[in-house]
Motif scaffolding. Sequence first.
Motif, PDB file in Angstrom:
ATOM      1  N   GLY A 198       0.850  -1.311   0.024  1.00 21.71           N
ATOM      2  CA  GLY A 198      -0.060  -0.033   0.013  1.00 21.71           C
ATOM      3  C   GLY A 198       0.784   1.268  -0.026  1.00 21.71           C
ATOM      4  N   LYS A 199       0.517   2.138  -0.731  1.00 21.86           N
ATOM      5  CA  LYS A 199       1.184   3.376  -0.888  1.00 21.86           C
ATOM      6  C   LYS A 199       0.918   4.355   0.380  1.00 21.86           C
ATOM      7  N   GLY A 200      -0.130   4.442   0.869  1.00 20.04           N
ATOM      8  CA  GLY A 200      -0.394   5.387   2.092  1.00 20.04           C
ATOM      9  C   GLY A 200      -0.957   4.648   3.438  1.00 20.04           C
ATOM     10  N   THR A 201      -1.395   5.253   4.284  1.00 17.12           N
ATOM     11  CA  THR A 201      -2.037   4.678   5.474  1.00 17.12           C
ATOM     12  C   THR A 201      -3.667   4.573   5.398  1.00 17.12           C
ATOM     13  N   ILE A 202      -4.036   3.536   5.664  1.00 21.46           N
ATOM     14  CA  ILE A 202      -5.554   3.106   5.697  1.00 21.46           C
ATOM     15  C   ILE A 202      -6.049   3.587   7.261  1.00 21.46           C
ATOM     16  N   VAL A 203      -6.726   4.380   7.565  1.00 20.92           N
ATOM     17  CA  VAL A 203      -7.308   4.588   8.900  1.00 20.92           C
ATOM     18  C   VAL A 203      -8.645   3.832   9.033  1.00 20.92           C
ATOM     19  N   VAL A 204      -8.782   3.031  10.156  1.00 23.12           N
ATOM     20  CA  VAL A 204      -9.934   2.316  10.273  1.00 23.12           C
ATOM     21  C   VAL A 204     -10.648   3.065  11.637  1.00 23.12           C
ATOM     22  N   VAL A 205     -11.979   3.442  11.435  1.00 22.24           N
ATOM     23  CA  VAL A 205     -12.527   4.114  12.317  1.00 22.24           C
ATOM     24  C   VAL A 205     -13.800   3.418  12.899  1.00 22.24           C
ATOM     25  N   SER A 206     -14.224   3.444  14.086  1.00 24.61           N
ATOM     26  CA  SER A 206     -15.209   2.907  14.758  1.00 24.61           C
ATOM     27  C   SER A 206     -15.997   3.711  15.481  1.00 24.61           C
ATOM     28  N   ALA A 207     -17.479   3.708  15.353  1.00 21.70           N
ATOM     29  CA  ALA A 207     -18.225   4.486  16.161  1.00 21.70           C
ATOM     30  C   ALA A 207     -18.347   4.212  17.800  1.00 21.70           C
ATOM     31  N   GLY A 208     -18.335   2.921  18.084  1.00 27.31           N
ATOM     32  CA  GLY A 208     -18.722   2.399  19.360  1.00 27.31           C
ATOM     33  C   GLY A 208     -17.662   1.298  19.702  1.00 27.31           C
ATOM     34  N   THR A 209     -17.654   0.914  20.924  1.00 26.70           N
ATOM     35  CA  THR A 209     -16.933   0.267  21.508  1.00 26.70           C
ATOM     36  C   THR A 209     -17.445  -1.392  20.929  1.00 26.70           C
ATOM     37  N   GLY A 210     -18.693  -1.432  20.790  1.00 25.06           N
ATOM     38  CA  GLY A 210     -19.101  -2.629  20.152  1.00 25.06           C
ATOM     39  C   GLY A 210     -19.127  -3.030  18.592  1.00 25.06           C
ATOM     40  N   ASP A 211     -18.509  -1.769  17.970  1.00 28.79           N
ATOM     41  CA  ASP A 211     -18.295  -2.020  16.308  1.00 28.79           C
ATOM     42  C   ASP A 211     -16.727  -2.661  16.099  1.00 28.79           C
ATOM     43  N   ILE A 212     -16.025  -2.719  17.392  1.00 30.30           N
ATOM     44  CA  ILE A 212     -14.310  -2.976  17.304  1.00 30.30           C
ATOM     45  C   ILE A 212     -14.235  -4.383  16.701  1.00 30.30           C
ATOM     46  N   PRO A 213     -14.852  -5.280  17.007  1.00 26.45           N
ATOM     47  CA  PRO A 213     -14.552  -6.672  16.415  1.00 26.45           C
ATOM     48  C   PRO A 213     -14.730  -6.568  14.611  1.00 26.45           C
ATOM     49  N   VAL A 214     -15.515  -5.996  14.290  1.00 30.56           N
ATOM     50  CA  VAL A 214     -15.812  -5.888  12.898  1.00 30.56           C
ATOM     51  C   VAL A 214     -14.715  -4.828  12.100  1.00 30.56           C
ATOM     52  N   ALA A 215     -14.057  -3.739  12.993  1.00 33.28           N
ATOM     53  CA  ALA A 215     -13.256  -2.874  12.587  1.00 33.28           C
ATOM     54  C   ALA A 215     -11.897  -3.663  12.820  1.00 33.28           C
ATOM     55  N   GLU A 216     -11.678  -4.441  13.702  1.00 33.78           N
ATOM     56  CA  GLU A 216     -10.383  -5.362  13.841  1.00 33.78           C
ATOM     57  C   GLU A 216     -10.352  -6.495  12.540  1.00 33.78           C
ATOM     58  N   GLU A 217     -11.592  -6.662  12.072  1.00 33.33           N
ATOM     59  CA  GLU A 217     -11.410  -7.818  10.945  1.00 33.33           C
ATOM     60  C   GLU A 217     -11.104  -6.832   9.844  1.00 33.33           C
ATOM     61  N   ALA A 218     -11.045  -5.577   9.836  1.00 32.60           N
ATOM     62  CA  ALA A 218     -10.961  -4.784   8.510  1.00 32.60           C
ATOM     63  C   ALA A 218      -9.340  -4.306   8.643  1.00 32.60           C
TER      64      ALA A 218
END
Lengths: 248, 248, 248, 248, 248, 248, 248, 248
Positions: free
Chosen positions: F117-137
């Motif tokens: 990858g040429k740059g940085t990918i930033v993964v944002v989550s709205a709440g604590t409950g969304d973290i598992p999905v964010a971590e998969e990303a």
Amino acid sequence: MNSAALRQLLDAVRRRRLTPDEAVRRLRHLPFEDLGFAKVVHHRALRSGIPEVVLAEGKTPSQVAKIFQRLARHGPNVLATRATRAHYVAVRKLVRKAEYEELARAIVLRRDAAVHGKGTIVVVSAGTGDIPVAEEAVITAELMGNRVEHLYDVGVAGIHRLLAHRALLTRARVVIVCAGMEGALPSVVGGLVGVPVIAVPTSVGYGSSFEGLAALLGMLNSCASNVSVVNIDNGFGAGYVAAMINRL
Amino acid sequence: MNSAALRQLLDAVRRRRLTPDEAVRRLRHLPFEDLGFAKVVHHRALRSGIPEVVLAEGKTPSQVAKIFQRLARHGPNVLATRATRAHYVAVRKLVRKAEYEELARAIVLRRDAAVHGKGTIVVVSAGTGDIPVAEEAVITAELMGNRVEHLYDVGVAGIHRLLAHRALLTRARVVIVCAGMEGALPSVVGGLVGVPVIAVPTSVGYGSSFEGLAALLGMLNSCASNVSVVNIDNGFGAGYVAAMINRL
Amino acid sequence: MNSAALRQLLDAVRRRRLTPDEAVRRLRHLPFEDLGFAKVVHHRALRSGIPEVVLAEGKTPSQVAKIFQRLARHGPNVLATRATRAHYVAVRKLVRKAEYEELARAIVLRRDAAVHGKGTIVVVSAGTGDIPVAEEAVITAELMGNRVEHLYDVGVAGIHRLLAHRALLTRARVVIVCAGMEGALPSVVGGLVGVPVIAVPTSVGYGSSFEGLAALLGMLNSCASNVSVVNIDNGFGAGYVAAMINRL
Amino acid sequence: MNSAALRQLLDAVRRRRLTPDEAVRRLRHLPFEDLGFAKVVHHRALRSGIPEVVLAEGKTPSQVAKIFQRLARHGPNVLATRATRAHYVAVRKLVRKAEYEELARAIVLRRDAAVHGKGTIVVVSAGTGDIPVAEEAVITAELMGNRVEHLYDVGVAGIHRLLAHRALLTRARVVIVCAGMEGALPSVVGGLVGVPVIAVPTSVGYGSSFEGLAALLGMLNSCASNVSVVNIDNGFGAGYVAAMINRL
Amino acid sequence: MNSAALRQLLDAVRRRRLTPDEAVRRLRHLPFEDLGFAKVVHHRALRSGIPEVVLAEGKTPSQVAKIFQRLARHGPNVLATRATRAHYVAVRKLVRKAEYEELARAIVLRRDAAVHGKGTIVVVSAGTGDIPVAEEAVITAELMGNRVEHLYDVGVAGIHRLLAHRALLTRARVVIVCAGMEGALPSVVGGLVGVPVIAVPTSVGYGSSFEGLAALLGMLNSCASNVSVVNIDNGFGAGYVAAMINRL
Amino acid sequence: MNSAALRQLLDAVRRRRLTPDEAVRRLRHLPFEDLGFAKVVHHRALRSGIPEVVLAEGKTPSQVAKIFQRLARHGPNVLATRATRAHYVAVRKLVRKAEYEELARAIVLRRDAAVHGKGTIVVVSAGTGDIPVAEEAVITAELMGNRVEHLYDVGVAGIHRLLAHRALLTRARVVIVCAGMEGALPSVVGGLVGVPVIAVPTSVGYGSSFEGLAALLGMLNSCASNVSVVNIDNGFGAGYVAAMINRL
Amino acid sequence: MNSAALRQLLDAVRRRRLTPDEAVRRLRHLPFEDLGFAKVVHHRALRSGIPEVVLAEGKTPSQVAKIFQRLARHGPNVLATRATRAHYVAVRKLVRKAEYEELARAIVLRRDAAVHGKGTIVVVSAGTGDIPVAEEAVITAELMGNRVEHLYDVGVAGIHRLLAHRALLTRARVVIVCAGMEGALPSVVGGLVGVPVIAVPTSVGYGSSFEGLAALLGMLNSCASNVSVVNIDNGFGAGYVAAMINRL
Amino acid sequence: MNSAALRQLLDAVRRRRLTPDEAVRRLRHLPFEDLGFAKVVHHRALRSGIPEVVLAEGKTPSQVAKIFQRLARHGPNVLATRATRAHYVAVRKLVRKAEYEELARAIVLRRDAAVHGKGTIVVVSAGTGDIPVAEEAVITAELMGNRVEHLYDVGVAGIHRLLAHRALLTRARVVIVCAGMEGALPSVVGGLVGVPVIAVPTSVGYGSSFEGLAALLGMLNSCASNVSVVNIDNGFGAGYVAAMINRL
């Protein structure tokens, strides 16, 4: 085709008054008439003193007129529901005495005013916008030989308007309740009376009423146990079921 | 609270047998009993010869037992629907004669076997899987004083199974039809009889039956005019409505 | 592009009758014709003796006319479905012999009347309102070389109307059943015949028919095992599938 | 009950070999057997060489076992679908030779291996997760006397996997395609073959697949005209329809 | 409002070139212009070389014209989407050089033809009916400075039409795929390319396509991992996202 | 199978180094491996430096292990998504170096840490409950050779939490935003950055969130034009699309 | 009908100023007026200083005019919502001073300008298209005696537009937020203020906005705890609730 | 971050008590605390005298305990909603005085009993099954410093039970109404009181209640104008909104 009729026919075969071939043909000969695009059924009239009813919506004026005419030859009273004025114009050319009930969108032929219903059917509507559906129920029940009274614009947010007419409700042998929006009225009415309540959700409302879905779901989930439900805007069905009950 | 009762009370005020304050209190004193978490209503029993019914689902065994006990003190027959065996165990400790109908998931106290219904209620089911719902309807109608007969597993894909029992259907004063999957049976039955048909969609099926939605929509759109519908799996409601009609 | 064709092409390369570059080009040259806004496919006609069909809805009259004309150059019979009269006017300017089937909303060019189907396809409709969809199925199947018979207005609420025509049904090699409202007819027909039934839900109905959704769900949940389903109002698809089966 | 049988019966009445009463009784005596909770139908086996199939889901092991046993007395092959191992344990006690197909969740009694189908049925699945549904289709079609081949894990996102097996597809007389998620495979397969395609949406997927709804809608809206659809996860129905077509 | 700008402003305060009150006012003064009924934002153009885009649908011609005019004063290129000819007539009175793209329903002002995108964006459509949505994507991407090529009418039921153009697809840096009905095309295209695919469901279809819902669900459940989705008929959004990617 | 490879093969035929039969066979020989229940594709790894990914959900531990092992033989990195610990136990027996990421429910084999990858990918989550999905990303993007940063629990009801991290957002080349409930975060983030935003609705929420439907619809209707959407809970898809964009 | 009034009436009975019959009649005589098709309620005006409001949609111009006229006789201010110009023409013939608010589709009679609300109600809209709904809220709240300020076109994708007006928001005692599309604005506003927020989803949007459903679900799932929701496009309801709160 | 605070900070810069760099940092320093997996916000407590509330559902016991502990350090009262006993066990280890409210599924830390609300909040429930949701509302409102009274089991089918408690209702400054099934109670209560009504649909019901959807739609379409709605089962939200209103 009940057992008695069948036995009679078989007796005729046994006594050689009827050949087996003819018997087969007769067993096939059922009481309806074939117009090609529609099979007009006359036996309902015979059975219950009421005509087959034509749903005009989705049929051409000419189709409705032809079906209406055939029914008029056999049955006493005839009803076309969800009919436009264009349907009526076509019907009237063939059946002079047919009348158009604008509010209820119904074409009606009234020739038999005999009363078949044992009590009074009361038709209730929650709002002014529900009246067309309520009127379809009123006309259907009247045409089927019932005394009908109505009580309009008594929605649940002004509960005193309804309570002020409890006497009328308690006179009813069957109650029909038409309501759109949240469809709560049948539950309240159901709790006030000790007779069957037919609930008719209407498509009155906007946004999340989703064309009557909110009212329909509300009525199906009524906490009053004496409530059963017909299709959205189906005033005819409610009138028919109520008439059926009222002649028992 | 009908006009007669109100007039009586006002008469008592006029004759000074009752002070206005006491009258106000009495007007407030409505026929229910407060358990804190539930207001137990006794007047329905008085009015119609049938007890208030408890929906056990969503209540704890102890709550159901307490409500059941109160109802048992006042009314002749008592019914708890959608009850588990755990509910029953709790009820039986307080009400010895209560019985559990496993198939219908109902707790029943039968003390009054008087017949109130004028004719026979026939309960029809489309498949074997629909029988629990049908049985709930049977028990409800019986407990409300009706003669009930049933006809099970006569789904429309084998129409001869249904036609073979037309005689039973024609004996009915009211018909209840329970069906899952496509929910077509009430339409066919409705066309065969000249009495009211109460349709009960069941959650039997899979995939696009969507837990009974397919059957529900099918029944609401029935082309038979004498059909009205209750909630999915609501055998109790169907039995109640049928009993209400049958005592007219 | 089957193995034989590929081998032939490779043989030509080997024998130096074809350069590799040309072979690459030919492998790219697939049997369709590019109109810019549409890629007209001719090979289906070659494969099965039937033309590509144009869905007129959502295309301009001029677009439909141009596509229709190209198809008419290659294939024997041409069909445009869901076409308005305006579509037809445009087509007729380019293809003189094209006809408009008003009821079925179809533009048809009939030049090959050869029969490909081995048996009879019977098209059944529940109500008069379902006839346009049924007619689309009839025309599609006929144009694909099938003997077609129809049986209209035999909905399940008057089951005797259907049973009176069992002989016709049992003559069918494939049955198409069109029904709106509760969509129950395919289940009953499916139980009466031992051949494949193609069910077509129609958008006939109102309220909770939700534009054909009730009928669609009903048919997908049919308790008759020989029923498969096509899209709402898709008479063309039903006719096409039935023709495909009937030529096996 | 066809005309010939009816004529025979009427002849017997005429010749006085049969009293009218007995004839009435026989007309009532239709070819099914009553177990109380289920009416077991034997005539289907007679008609088509295939047994009635039991849907085990929603029935108790004991109910399934009893029905399975009755069917085993009359028909050659017997099938119970959506059966758990508990169902199988109960069935095996009554019917020794019954086998359990774990992957397809089916209980099978195979006694007649005669081939009724004229060609090969090819069962295709999009992913590994769709295989249980595909296997139900395979077993159903085999039990009904068909040669079946399968092609698994050829989803559209790797189109070359499918194209590599075109030869197998073109050998098929009927194709069954099982797919979850977007349900696109039947459209691609439909475009590759000139025979009927039965599409089976599966509940494989997550989130907005909504338990198979996405695949179901995709298949109903297929742009390939030779595709018809059965219920979500209904491998049995697909196998049954394919067998019906393949014996024509 | 980045840190640098903030620091500059605070420096000015420190050096007493700016009073705190004025600083507060400036921190409030954000780069948009207030028309009363709309806040026209100019900074996006500054940031990315592209104008704010006006959604014309739901606004009056006069409102659209006024917003369009303001944007034209500041930004190089201006775009109004889902615009009617009436919108265009109003815009043209104020902005002479505005053009109307009938097929894409877009009003466009083209003044800057600089290329910002690094590669080619390929826009693919499944059917002729999807072209308007595809054209909206084409115009959006072009106006944002991209080389765009298109490939229309290559739906999955004729997979060879698509495969014949693989070379074009492999030239793409980003691919946009528009499809109605079953919406299967993005999955197939996604499997053929190694770049991001933006899927646009269209409302093309009828019956159970439910105005694009079937295509939307299909695309969200795509088994190709390089697919992301925008709203139904949102050609603009797809063009915008693709342009955003292509300039990276 | 690009033109160059095809030309090479045809050249070999021409030079008689390859028989046509062998060429046909090779054209059939596509780069996947057949395990019977799955066709393992290796060419993706070749094409893009990333392995085929296994969706573990709906597959048995043994199936997942076998597929994982095959992939591990060919590709550098391997990923199994939506995997339980039971899946992992089976995989580890065959592939020692596989690791289990509990929070993301992923089995990972990391052997190649090259950055694509040429740059940085930033993964944002709205709440604590969304973290598992964010971590998969996060894991997906990292495994595909990207620098990834995350920003969790910055939902829109406390907008200052998000604004406090604008610097991180503006460093991103691609942004992934995971949110359940009303799913509003991608719109706000989209307005703050000038790069593509991949929105992932999560099933976090209750009641009318309908398992992520509310968030999904919200994101599809985002008023920020640089937002595209993947399936509910599809962190993998978001990571994959982001990686695809970031290597352009 | 409170206790005091009841006691007064009973006292009159006791003192024989009122016969029991008359008392019964009076208890029935509730404060509404019967127009046959509508029961016009006047007591609300008495109770709260605001008139009954007429929903014009679904009523004929003549019906609306008659109801409006009656209300104008009793209450100070009168409001007809969702009214067309045709409704207004009819109303104006009967009530001269009635005005038509085109943007809000409201007919208004303003005679009492007294301020009942204790603070300021701020009405916020996300886009220009939401303004008609917002204006309905503004007019309703003003007519009920409130100071109202508005803030339009401050959607979340340009969060700085909203933040620039925080001072106005913090002045509000109640905030109304109207938004279509993803409906995210109430969550952001809810996080910025410490007062109740009434969220109004609008039908602005297309495709998967499903006529406001996306916005409605978004608002119901708001992560801001001070948000409650009214029906889609129900600006009137929002204004009414806000006024109710503001007078506390 | 209001204008006053900003001006103070800028003044400090001007007077050289603060460097611009420090000012930038402070402007970034917003009042929340970062736990990595969650950003704990303390300023709400400061602003309104109420703590941040933790939604326990979807978080691990350990996560909930850590967040609860931080909140307990700053705010007076702390609330965790939708908490299991397992959550409570973890919380109690860190926060001794935390209590578990079983019925409401809430963990509560009560340290400040000050009354902020000006009047009484009355919480009404339709049935016994709705009590857990109602209790969540009660606890939330109490913890936020309100006098709360409740009225349970007063569903609309026994309207006299509700009418008997009108005095309690008229004492309320805000009313919360919880109801499942048809959700009709808020409309009736709304018509009886002149204050804001917060309606909470519950998931109590079965079949076509669709987990609270029927009640939700009913409440959104309420014909009582003073009703606004929160999410299904969201007793917390209703309590919070009511508290917010009651402190105005």
